[in-house]
Design a protein around this motif. Sequence first.
Motif, short mmCIF file in Angstrom:
data_model
loop_
_atom_site.label_atom_id
_atom_site.label_comp_id
_atom_site.label_asym_id
_atom_site.label_seq_id
_atom_site.Cartn_x
_atom_site.Cartn_y
_atom_site.Cartn_z
N UNK A 25 0.92 -1.06 0.02
CA UNK A 25 0.07 -0.03 0.10
C UNK A 25 0.98 1.26 0.06
N UNK A 26 1.86 1.41 0.57
CA UNK A 26 2.93 2.21 1.03
C UNK A 26 3.40 2.83 -0.41
N UNK A 27 3.97 1.49 -1.14
CA UNK A 27 4.56 1.70 -2.50
C UNK A 27 3.47 2.41 -3.39
N UNK A 28 2.36 1.82 -3.48
CA UNK A 28 1.06 2.51 -4.20
C UNK A 28 0.85 3.70 -4.01
N UNK A 29 0.91 4.31 -2.58
CA UNK A 29 0.58 5.66 -2.22
C UNK A 29 1.78 6.54 -3.02
N UNK A 30 3.09 5.98 -2.50
CA UNK A 30 4.37 6.74 -3.12
C UNK A 30 4.09 6.89 -4.55
N UNK A 31 3.65 5.68 -5.19
CA UNK A 31 3.68 5.87 -6.92
C UNK A 31 2.76 6.78 -7.31
N UNK A 32 1.58 6.97 -6.48
CA UNK A 32 0.47 7.66 -6.92
C UNK A 32 1.07 9.19 -6.75
N UNK A 33 1.82 9.46 -5.78
CA UNK A 33 2.08 10.95 -5.11
C UNK A 33 3.11 11.42 -6.37
N UNK A 35 3.60 10.25 -9.03
CA UNK A 35 2.92 10.56 -10.56
C UNK A 35 2.43 11.74 -10.73
N UNK A 36 1.62 12.08 -9.41
CA UNK A 36 0.95 13.30 -9.47
C UNK A 36 1.81 14.52 -9.59
N UNK A 37 3.04 14.38 -8.61
CA UNK A 37 3.89 15.26 -8.46
C UNK A 37 4.77 15.47 -9.96
N UNK A 38 4.94 14.48 -10.47
CA UNK A 38 5.38 14.73 -11.94
C UNK A 38 4.70 15.43 -12.94
N UNK A 39 3.25 15.06 -12.90
CA UNK A 39 2.49 15.57 -13.82
C UNK A 39 2.22 17.07 -13.61
N UNK A 40 2.22 17.46 -12.20
CA UNK A 40 2.10 18.77 -11.90
C UNK A 40 3.57 19.62 -12.07
N UNK A 41 4.56 18.98 -11.91
CA UNK A 41 6.06 19.72 -12.25
C UNK A 41 6.47 19.35 -13.43
N UNK A 42 5.80 18.84 -14.34
CA UNK A 42 6.51 18.19 -15.59
C UNK A 42 7.42 19.34 -16.25
N UNK A 43 6.56 20.57 -16.48
CA UNK A 43 7.14 21.60 -17.51
C UNK A 43 8.53 22.12 -16.68
N UNK A 44 8.62 22.28 -15.44
CA UNK A 44 9.62 22.70 -14.62
C UNK A 44 10.82 21.77 -14.85
N UNK A 45 10.42 20.33 -14.59
CA UNK A 45 11.37 19.22 -14.68
C UNK A 45 12.04 19.48 -16.05
N UNK A 46 11.39 19.44 -16.91
CA UNK A 46 11.72 19.32 -18.42
C UNK A 46 12.69 20.49 -18.69
N UNK A 47 12.16 21.82 -18.29
CA UNK A 47 12.90 22.86 -18.56
C UNK A 47 14.33 22.96 -17.84
N UNK A 48 14.27 22.47 -16.52
CA UNK A 48 15.43 22.23 -15.77
C UNK A 48 16.43 21.26 -16.44
N UNK A 49 15.96 20.08 -16.98
CA UNK A 49 16.63 19.13 -17.53
C UNK A 49 17.44 19.69 -18.94
N UNK A 50 16.56 20.40 -19.46
CA UNK A 50 17.07 20.93 -21.02
C UNK A 50 17.60 22.29 -20.75
#
Length: 180
Positions: A25-33, A35-50
């Motif tokens: 359950x812990x892994x599941x919750x972590x995966x959901x958080x 994924x949501x974090x990534x979806x929320x921050x993906x623009x920032x993450x990508x602009x940082x990586x690039x």
Amino acid sequence: MNTPNRPSMWSGFMTTNWSILFVLLGFFVFAIIATMGYLFLQDDIHSYMNRKKMTTEDLALLNKKAEQRYAIAQAESNFDKVLNGIHLRTGLKYDANVYTVITACTSCHSAKLITQNRATRPGWESMIRWMQATQGLPDLGNKEPAILDYLAKYYAPQETGRRPNLDLAEVKWYILDLEE
Ligand code: HEC
């Protein structure tokens, strides 16, 4: 008779399964958080990586721009502005040594005490000795000659002499009327 301190086989089994479940359950919750974090921050993450990698030249250019901005800010600030040979903030005559004098002489009183006074070099020296003896002015160390030079040069006694003779032709004479 039941011995409460010794866990039975059954309770051991239950504990193991529940803990596996909770870990899953812990892994599941972590995966959901995550994924949501990534979806929320993906623009920032990508602009940082690039992000653009700075070259030495880029850094030098940035430095130069910062220096230019600093120089402009300095030039625009009025703090140490000098106009017609006068350091405006203090009213002292501007000179390479003016900041030495400002540092040594304006912490206790205004620079007006200097600009209002006139003295020879020995005169200034005795004022400094007086302040050192009675007012807590510290020893000026190797700065003293430069300070005395400055004071004796710009705040020397003015040789105006006595007032000029009256120009009798210019004087407007009048009769003093004593009768009321
Ligand atoms: C430690 C504090 C202090 C410092 C630093 C200081 N002074 Fe003074 N100074 C005084 C005091 C206190 C007086 C007396 C003020 C008063 O009478 O109101 C004074 C008075 C004076 C006067 C007036 C003297 C008079 O006979 O009326 C002059 C001129 C003067 N200081 C110049 C200087 C110069 C030049 C420097 C730097 C070398 C300097 N001061 C640094 C404390 C200081």
